[in-house]
Design an enzyme around this catalytic site. Structure first.
Site, PDB file in Angstrom:
ATOM      1  N   ASP A  37      -0.151   4.937   1.423  1.00 30.74           N
ATOM      2  CA  ASP A  37      -0.218   5.797   2.806  1.00 30.74           C
ATOM      3  C   ASP A  37      -0.036   4.890   3.992  1.00 30.74           C
ATOM      4  O   ASP A  37      -0.690   3.986   4.070  1.00 30.74           O
ATOM      5  CB  ASP A  37      -1.524   6.389   2.767  1.00 30.74           C
ATOM      6  CG  ASP A  37      -1.903   7.368   1.420  1.00 30.74           C
ATOM      7  OD1 ASP A  37      -1.065   8.403   1.512  1.00 30.74           O
ATOM      8  OD2 ASP A  37      -2.918   7.080   0.608  1.00 30.74           O
ATOM      9  N   ASP A  60       0.954  -1.229   0.000  1.00 29.93           N
ATOM     10  CA  ASP A  60      -0.154  -0.122   0.091  1.00 29.93           C
ATOM     11  C   ASP A  60       0.914   1.167   0.084  1.00 29.93           C
ATOM     12  O   ASP A  60       2.141   0.844   0.270  1.00 29.93           O
ATOM     13  CB  ASP A  60      -0.859  -0.055   1.417  1.00 29.93           C
ATOM     14  CG  ASP A  60      -1.789   1.129   1.174  1.00 29.93           C
ATOM     15  OD1 ASP A  60      -2.140   1.530   0.039  1.00 29.93           O
ATOM     16  OD2 ASP A  60      -2.034   1.587   2.550  1.00 29.93           O
ATOM     17  N   ASP A 104      -1.386  -0.708   6.096  1.00 34.21           N
ATOM     18  CA  ASP A 104      -1.909  -0.344   7.478  1.00 34.21           C
ATOM     19  C   ASP A 104      -3.046  -0.626   7.809  1.00 34.21           C
ATOM     20  O   ASP A 104      -3.337  -0.420   9.075  1.00 34.21           O
ATOM     21  CB  ASP A 104      -1.568   1.091   7.637  1.00 34.21           C
ATOM     22  CG  ASP A 104      -2.551   1.950   6.771  1.00 34.21           C
ATOM     23  OD1 ASP A 104      -2.470   1.786   5.602  1.00 34.21           O
ATOM     24  OD2 ASP A 104      -3.194   2.661   7.380  1.00 34.21           O
TER      25      ASP A 104
END
Length: 603
Positions: A158, A156, A441
């Site tokens: 961010d 990912d 996250d």
């Protein structure tokens, strides 16, 4: 000595002490010191004074010692005979008594003697700096993962490839607060509330209809003392009334698989921290000013205001204008990508962020040729639907970022793709199963479906580990936690004493236990405590972390501490009915960063 070893020694000692009847009173002397004998301290080549006592209340007259190490008694003292197993699975453990030479004269004295001896034992077993081996650069394993079997690494963007500074949260909060006033016509008095950086933590639940922000454990129970309406804590008695006399939140009312239930929402990503703070602030304003409002409307308005910050591109604009301020550790990402590619690994990127934003950030962290690292790049993927939707096709972007119209028949290196779905991704790449390791996250949007439905390996990025590890590594925390555990065991063992004096003492201990639980919670966060623990159970967040991630770490840079053939083994933490006797548990629980010193220059 690790906390696990300390806990094992303490548990073993307390267990063996309890396996005896209450001593018969023979003397009024309660706290007298025992005779001493010199025993060789194993492994150090030195001698140490050790306290021994004879338990006159036992018919066999065992000599009892406060040290864990066996020793030879001086001349004239009785030798302790070896007894059968103490705690289940423990052989050759000698039973111990309290350290007083004389038995107490009544139940009250007996209980307080046990209390004082246990507390003394806790202090003796924890040397200064006992947990300094813990390090936030460690990778922790929920499941066995052999990196030698991993050929493809996915990411990912961010809070995975790009970690943001805390300054971003306050800007999201301030802008969304302005949207509430300008677009939703909320009272301007809300502007008086500044952002509270240490109020909310990740993983909390929000009861939409009751306007309650709370922490729930893995068994769907609300942790007492962690329920807030606005910025004010809600008394436990009121919480019980609101939930029908229990702290339990039924499954049908809970947050659902992706944390978005009809009545309760769970906030699982780091971007949600300013949203939780704004919800608390807005509720607090209406309550303190005695203004009637609909909690459902407030929740939807705040959620939409936060969403406008992202949809209107404010967050992207702030970060791109000051990359040094908002992306402080880009060199770590550069080091990780270089290392993986130089070892022949294939890399891919699947993110919900737009290409222009990703391009700006990756150029800052890695350089203009950052796309050369990745075999496949997918932006605006629309996770988590990307992992479950089999209809939406891929589209290619040209060099200007404009959409192309041709049908996608392959995912080629050097091209940028938008939208799409995982099923086409698997078909076009052939990347399947445990040879793929994907990092993200968000436990739901990034990891859950990949592990449960597709058998990929998953790695969770949990930046909060840095702060939590610092707290756990302090002597203050280790001492309070160990004493809390010891006191809990003492209460459990001695609760059968039900005479009036004993009952009063046990009530005092329960009060002290509650104070210790609050103190250990406040060391992490004064409102909600650790994101991983309630008083003693794992949190709802922690249980999902274990369920949806094979490994977890504070940042991708932790990979630099391990070679790419390393195998991560989960520690066999004992179940409640098992004895914690494995040497791995006792001795090597913290030593999990083999190349930490060699890679320390990266940080």
């Amino acid at each position: 000595m690790s906390l696990r070893r300390v806990g094992t020694a303490l548990t073993r000692t307390l267990w063996t002490r309890e396996n005896k009847s209450t001593p018969v009173a023979t003397s009024s002397k309660v706290n007298g010191l025992c005779t001493t004998c010199k025993g060789a301290q194993q492994g150090r080549g030195t001698t140490k004074e050790q306290s021994c006592s004879s338990d006159t209340g036992r018919p066999n007259g065992d000599v009892l010692c406060s040290s864990e190490q066996p020793h030879r008694c001086a001349a004239g003292e009785k030798k302790r005979s070896k007894e059968p197993a103490g705690a289940p699975g423990v052989t050759g453990v000698r039973r111990r008594s309290y350290t007083s030479t004389a038995a107490p004269v009544d139940q009250r004295s007996y209980l307080w003697t046990r209390y004082n001896d246990t507390k003394r034992l806790v202090h003796d077993l924890i040397p200064p700096g006992s947990c300094n081996l813990l390090n936030s650069s460690t990778i922790y394993a929920n499941n066995e993962v052999n990196l030698a079997e991993v050929d493809i690494y996915g990411f990912d963007y961010d809070y995975t490839l790009a970690l943001y500074s805390n300054a971003l949260n306050s800007m999201i909060y301030n802008t969304a607060r302005s949207f509430l006033i300008e677009h939703f016509k909320y009272p301007e008095g809300i502007c008086k509330y500044d952002y509270l950086p240490n109020f909310a933590v990740r993983g909390l639940h929000y009861d939409i209809q009751k306007s309650l922000l709370m922490k729930i454990d893995a068994f769907h129970y609300i942790q007492p003392g962690t329920v807030y309406r606005g910025l004010s804590p809600v008394p436990d008695e009121e919480v019980l009334q609101l939930y029908g006399g229990t702290f339990h939140v039924p499954l049908r009312q809970d947050s659902g698989f992706y944390g978005k239930g009809p009545k309760v929402k769970q906030f699982m990503d780091i971007f949600s921290i300013p949203e939780m703070t704004l919800l608390a602030v807005a509720n607090d304003f209406f309550i303190t000013n005695d203004i009637e409002y609909d909690p459902l409307h407030l929740f939807k308005d705040v959620s939409e205001a936060i969403g406008m910050v992202h949809l209107k591109g404010y967050m992207y604009k702030w970060i791109m204008q000051d990359l040094d301020k908002f992306i402080p550790r880009g060199e770590e990402t550069d080091a990780v990508l270089h290392r993986l590619v130089s070892n022949g690994k294939k890399l891919f990127l699947i993110t919900n962020s737009p290409f222009s934003f990703v391009d700006k950030g990756m150029t800052h962290m890695v350089g203009k040729n950052w796309r050369d690292f990745f075999d496949v790049i997918i932006v605006q993927a629309g996770k988590p639907h990307f992992f479950t939707d089999c209809i939406k096709p891929f589209r290619r972007l040209d060099s200007n970022g404009d959409l192309r119209w041709e049908k996608i028949k392959s995912l080629d290196k050097g091209h940028i793709y938008k939208q799409g779905n995982l099923f086409d991704f698997l078909r076009l790449t052939g990347w399947r199963g445990s040879k793929v390791l994907y990092f993200g996250d968000h436990l739901y949007s990034d990891l859950a479906d990949l592990m449960l439905q597709h058998g990929w390996r998953t790695g969770a990025i949990v930046p909060e580990l840095e702060q939590e590890t610092r707290v756990v590594s302090t002597d203050r925390y280790s001492l309070k936690l160990t004493w809390l555990q010891a006191l809990t065991g003492l209460i459990e063992r001695l609760q059968t004493h039900r005479d009036p004096d004993s009952t009063k003492i046990l009530q005092e201990w329960q009060k002290e236990r509650e104070e210790l639980r609050v103190m250990t919670k406040n060391l992490f966060n004064p409102h909600f405590g650790s994101i991983f623990r309630t008083c003693h159970n794992p949190t709802y967040f922690s249980r999902r972390l274990c369920r949806f991630s094979d490994i977890y770490m504070a940042s991708l840079s932790c990979l630099l501490n391990y070679d790419l053939t390393y195998t991560f083994y989960p520690r066999r933490t004992p179940l409640q009915h098992e004895a914690p006797l494995w040497m791995d548990q006792l001795c090597t629980g913290c030593m999990k960063t083999p190349f930490l010193e060699e890679m320390s220059h990266i940080r």
